[in-house]
Design a protein around this motif. Structure first.
Motif, PDB file in Angstrom:
ATOM      1  N   ALA A 112       1.283  -1.308  -0.218  1.00  0.00           N
ATOM      2  CA  ALA A 112      -0.040  -0.001   0.077  1.00  0.00           C
ATOM      3  C   ALA A 112       1.372   1.255   0.322  1.00  0.00           C
ATOM      4  CB  ALA A 112      -1.123  -0.207   1.272  1.00  0.00           C
ATOM      5  N   VAL A 113       1.380   1.837  -1.332  1.00  0.00           N
ATOM      6  CA  VAL A 113       1.399   3.366  -1.130  1.00  0.00           C
ATOM      7  C   VAL A 113       0.365   4.440  -0.248  1.00  0.00           C
ATOM      8  CG1 VAL A 113       2.341   5.328  -3.076  1.00  0.00           C
ATOM      9  CG2 VAL A 113       2.216   2.930  -3.223  1.00  0.00           C
ATOM     10  N   ALA A 114      -1.071   4.661  -0.739  1.00  0.00           N
ATOM     11  CA  ALA A 114      -1.351   5.488   0.265  1.00  0.00           C
ATOM     12  C   ALA A 114      -2.548   4.900   0.746  1.00  0.00           C
ATOM     13  CB  ALA A 114      -1.521   7.145  -0.621  1.00  0.00           C
ATOM     14  N   THR A 115      -3.795   5.618   1.783  1.00  0.00           N
ATOM     15  CA  THR A 115      -4.951   4.956   1.735  1.00  0.00           C
ATOM     16  C   THR A 115      -5.856   5.796   2.453  1.00  0.00           C
ATOM     17  OG1 THR A 115      -4.159   3.889   4.535  1.00  0.00           O
ATOM     18  CG2 THR A 115      -4.307   2.718   3.216  1.00  0.00           C
ATOM     19  N   ARG A 116      -6.605   5.692   1.795  1.00  0.00           N
ATOM     20  CA  ARG A 116      -7.804   6.617   2.372  1.00  0.00           C
ATOM     21  C   ARG A 116      -9.334   5.987   3.191  1.00  0.00           C
ATOM     22  NH1 ARG A 116      -5.182   6.859  -2.138  1.00  0.00           N
ATOM     23  NH2 ARG A 116      -6.310   5.607  -3.716  1.00  0.00           N
ATOM     24  N   ASP A 117      -9.750   7.234   3.868  1.00  0.00           N
ATOM     25  CA  ASP A 117     -11.082   6.494   4.812  1.00  0.00           C
ATOM     26  C   ASP A 117     -11.125   5.690   4.694  1.00  0.00           C
ATOM     27  OD1 ASP A 117     -12.285   9.371   3.522  1.00  0.00           O
ATOM     28  OD2 ASP A 117     -12.925   8.434   1.788  1.00  0.00           O
ATOM     29  N   GLY A 118      -9.955   5.061   5.438  1.00  0.00           N
ATOM     30  CA  GLY A 118      -9.906   3.923   6.580  1.00  0.00           C
ATOM     31  C   GLY A 118     -10.254   2.610   5.486  1.00  0.00           C
ATOM     32  N   PHE A 119      -9.128   2.349   4.873  1.00  0.00           N
ATOM     33  CA  PHE A 119      -9.056   1.352   3.423  1.00  0.00           C
ATOM     34  C   PHE A 119      -8.961  -0.056   4.385  1.00  0.00           C
ATOM     35  CE2 PHE A 119      -6.258  -1.624   1.511  1.00  0.00           C
ATOM     36  CZ  PHE A 119      -7.235  -1.937   0.468  1.00  0.00           C
ATOM     37  N   ARG A 120      -9.925  -0.499   4.105  1.00  0.00           N
ATOM     38  CA  ARG A 120      -9.976  -1.945   4.633  1.00  0.00           C
ATOM     39  C   ARG A 120     -10.661  -3.278   3.286  1.00  0.00           C
ATOM     40  NH1 ARG A 120      -6.875  -0.987   7.812  1.00  0.00           N
ATOM     41  NH2 ARG A 120      -7.055   0.483   9.713  1.00  0.00           N
ATOM     42  N   CYS A 121     -10.104  -3.743   3.896  1.00  0.00           N
ATOM     43  CA  CYS A 121      -9.894  -5.482   2.860  1.00  0.00           C
ATOM     44  C   CYS A 121     -10.464  -6.764   3.197  1.00  0.00           C
ATOM     45  CB  CYS A 121      -9.120  -5.680   1.637  1.00  0.00           C
ATOM     46  SG  CYS A 121      -7.181  -5.502   2.024  1.00  0.00           S
ATOM     47  N   VAL A 122     -10.617  -7.821   3.162  1.00  0.00           N
ATOM     48  CA  VAL A 122     -10.593  -9.078   3.441  1.00  0.00           C
ATOM     49  C   VAL A 122      -9.843  -9.858   2.376  1.00  0.00           C
ATOM     50  CG1 VAL A 122     -12.142 -11.587   3.230  1.00  0.00           C
ATOM     51  CG2 VAL A 122     -13.049  -9.206   3.863  1.00  0.00           C
ATOM     52  N   GLY A 123      -8.907 -10.524   2.643  1.00  0.00           N
ATOM     53  CA  GLY A 123      -7.590 -11.399   2.522  1.00  0.00           C
ATOM     54  C   GLY A 123      -8.145 -13.081   2.407  1.00  0.00           C
ATOM     55  N   ALA A 124      -7.979 -13.912   1.643  1.00  0.00           N
ATOM     56  CA  ALA A 124      -8.363 -14.961   1.315  1.00  0.00           C
ATOM     57  C   ALA A 124      -6.850 -14.862   0.522  1.00  0.00           C
ATOM     58  CB  ALA A 124      -9.634 -15.347   0.706  1.00  0.00           C
ATOM     59  N   TYR A 125      -7.210 -16.775   0.530  1.00  0.00           N
ATOM     60  CA  TYR A 125      -6.274 -17.643  -0.333  1.00  0.00           C
ATOM     61  C   TYR A 125      -6.734 -19.352  -0.442  1.00  0.00           C
ATOM     62  CZ  TYR A 125      -2.987 -14.715   2.599  1.00  0.00           C
ATOM     63  OH  TYR A 125      -2.598 -13.838   3.156  1.00  0.00           O
ATOM     64  N   PRO A 126      -7.103 -19.314  -1.318  1.00  0.00           N
ATOM     65  CA  PRO A 126      -7.559 -20.634  -2.204  1.00  0.00           C
ATOM     66  C   PRO A 126      -6.765 -21.782  -0.675  1.00  0.00           C
ATOM     67  CG  PRO A 126      -6.032 -19.792  -3.980  1.00  0.00           C
ATOM     68  CD  PRO A 126      -5.794 -19.206  -2.820  1.00  0.00           C
ATOM     69  N   GLU A 127      -8.226 -22.726  -0.736  1.00  0.00           N
ATOM     70  CA  GLU A 127      -8.464 -23.718   0.241  1.00  0.00           C
ATOM     71  C   GLU A 127      -6.658 -24.645  -0.898  1.00  0.00           C
ATOM     72  OE1 GLU A 127     -11.930 -26.244  -1.067  1.00  0.00           O
ATOM     73  OE2 GLU A 127     -12.893 -24.745   0.624  1.00  0.00           O
ATOM     74  N   GLY A 128      -6.407 -25.238   1.110  1.00  0.00           N
ATOM     75  CA  GLY A 128      -5.235 -25.637   0.962  1.00  0.00           C
ATOM     76  C   GLY A 128      -4.559 -25.219   1.093  1.00  0.00           C
ATOM     77  N   GLN A 129      -3.648 -23.737   1.024  1.00  0.00           N
ATOM     78  CA  GLN A 129      -3.009 -22.623   0.420  1.00  0.00           C
ATOM     79  C   GLN A 129      -2.545 -22.074   1.475  1.00  0.00           C
ATOM     80  OE1 GLN A 129      -2.340 -20.567  -3.189  1.00  0.00           O
ATOM     81  NE2 GLN A 129      -3.327 -23.004  -4.497  1.00  0.00           N
ATOM     82  N   GLU A 130      -1.248 -22.007   2.533  1.00  0.00           N
ATOM     83  CA  GLU A 130      -0.578 -21.057   3.444  1.00  0.00           C
ATOM     84  C   GLU A 130      -0.450 -19.776   2.817  1.00  0.00           C
ATOM     85  OE1 GLU A 130      -2.001 -21.283   6.439  1.00  0.00           O
ATOM     86  OE2 GLU A 130      -3.827 -22.747   5.910  1.00  0.00           O
ATOM     87  N   PRO A 131      -0.287 -18.678   3.355  1.00  0.00           N
ATOM     88  CA  PRO A 131       0.972 -17.853   2.942  1.00  0.00           C
ATOM     89  C   PRO A 131       1.765 -17.149   3.532  1.00  0.00           C
ATOM     90  CG  PRO A 131      -0.595 -16.332   4.009  1.00  0.00           C
ATOM     91  CD  PRO A 131      -1.448 -17.954   3.674  1.00  0.00           C
ATOM     92  N   ASP A 132       3.193 -17.653   2.736  1.00  0.00           N
ATOM     93  CA  ASP A 132       4.535 -16.799   3.542  1.00  0.00           C
ATOM     94  C   ASP A 132       4.455 -15.599   3.749  1.00  0.00           C
ATOM     95  OD1 ASP A 132       5.107 -16.889   0.887  1.00  0.00           O
ATOM     96  OD2 ASP A 132       6.535 -17.984   1.006  1.00  0.00           O
ATOM     97  N   VAL A 133       5.454 -15.152   4.202  1.00  0.00           N
ATOM     98  CA  VAL A 133       5.898 -13.272   3.961  1.00  0.00           C
ATOM     99  C   VAL A 133       6.600 -13.584   3.336  1.00  0.00           C
ATOM    100  CG1 VAL A 133       5.227 -11.529   4.132  1.00  0.00           C
ATOM    101  CG2 VAL A 133       3.838 -12.653   5.483  1.00  0.00           C
ATOM    102  N   GLN A 134       7.188 -13.665   1.952  1.00  0.00           N
ATOM    103  CA  GLN A 134       8.574 -12.700   1.772  1.00  0.00           C
ATOM    104  C   GLN A 134       8.929 -11.520   1.441  1.00  0.00           C
ATOM    105  OE1 GLN A 134      11.022 -15.229   1.492  1.00  0.00           O
ATOM    106  NE2 GLN A 134       9.404 -17.039   1.949  1.00  0.00           N
ATOM    107  N   ARG A 135      10.124 -10.904   1.492  1.00  0.00           N
ATOM    108  CA  ARG A 135       9.789  -9.855   1.233  1.00  0.00           C
ATOM    109  C   ARG A 135      11.046  -9.273   0.239  1.00  0.00           C
ATOM    110  NH1 ARG A 135       9.614  -5.945   6.404  1.00  0.00           N
ATOM    111  NH2 ARG A 135       8.657  -7.223   8.400  1.00  0.00           N
ATOM    112  N   GLY A 136      11.608 -10.289  -0.018  1.00  0.00           N
ATOM    113  CA  GLY A 136      12.803 -10.259  -1.917  1.00  0.00           C
ATOM    114  C   GLY A 136      14.833  -9.651  -0.888  1.00  0.00           C
ATOM    115  N   ASP A 137      14.661 -10.025   0.153  1.00  0.00           N
ATOM    116  CA  ASP A 137      15.266 -10.478   0.500  1.00  0.00           C
ATOM    117  C   ASP A 137      16.094 -10.955   0.736  1.00  0.00           C
ATOM    118  OD1 ASP A 137      14.498  -9.376   3.862  1.00  0.00           O
ATOM    119  OD2 ASP A 137      14.294 -11.011   3.152  1.00  0.00           O
ATOM    120  N   GLY A 138      15.928 -12.301   0.360  1.00  0.00           N
ATOM    121  CA  GLY A 138      16.359 -13.629   1.042  1.00  0.00           C
ATOM    122  C   GLY A 138      17.941 -13.993  -0.346  1.00  0.00           C
TER     123      GLY A 138
END
Length: 172
Positions: A112-138
């Motif tokens: 997110a570069v900028a948010t306005r008016d209390g920006f919110r979202c629902v995050g979802a992933y396909p069944e059976g998939q668990e997200p990892d978080v990568q920062r591009g620093d490995g």
């Protein structure tokens, strides 16, 4: 639970690698504009779940570049608006607002570069998939690329429930 996206409300972006961010040149980002007539989070969650994308969280989007090498992601916007940068530091800026849904293939950098008016979202992933978080620093770029390209495609689109959710083709 009313998904009202039309074929003309769907945009796609194909993003090449950007430095340490592999993105997913084989699969486009899908933008469903005004996908919901009622952008209530419960409506978005029920729609995503019915199409095999169980909701995982309600919040915003991190303000630092990151990606998921182990899962595709859907962001169902329900409040406010935001400017997102997709693909890494040289990627495009995309404005999203309540009622929009962004479908990110595994490997797609976003922040997110900028948010306005209390920006919110629902995050979802396909069944059976668990997200990892990568920062591009490995140092494991090639291993991450391999993982990204072997994440299974979901059976359905999170908004429409049709096949082809990450190919940009929606045979509604």
């Amino acid at each position: 639970m009313t998904a009202t996206a039309t074929e003309t409300a769907i945009e796609t972006l194909t993003l090449p690698p950007d430095g340490p961010f592999p993105n997913n040149p084989a699969l486009p980002v899908i933008l469903h504009r005004e996908a919901f007539t009622d952008p209530d989070p419960a409506t978005i969650e029920a729609t995503f779940a019915a199409h095999g994308w169980p909701p995982a969280w309600r919040w915003g989007v991190f303000d630092w570049h990151h990606f998921h090498a182990s899962a595709h992601e859907a962001l169902g916007c329900y409040k406010g608006s935001a400017t997102l940068q997709l693909g890494g530091p040289n990627g495009p800026l995309v404005d999203v607002a309540a009622a929009d849904t962004v479908v990110l293939p595994a490997g797609t950098a976003h922040r997110a570069v900028a948010t306005r008016d209390g920006f919110r979202c629902v995050g979802a992933y396909p069944e059976g998939q668990e997200p990892d978080v990568q920062r591009g620093d490995g140092d494991a770029f090639e291993a991450l690329e391999y993982r990204i390209h072997h994440v299974p495609l979901p059976a359905q689109d999170p908004v429409h429930g049709s096949a082809g959710s990450l190919t940009g083709h929606h045979p509604d």
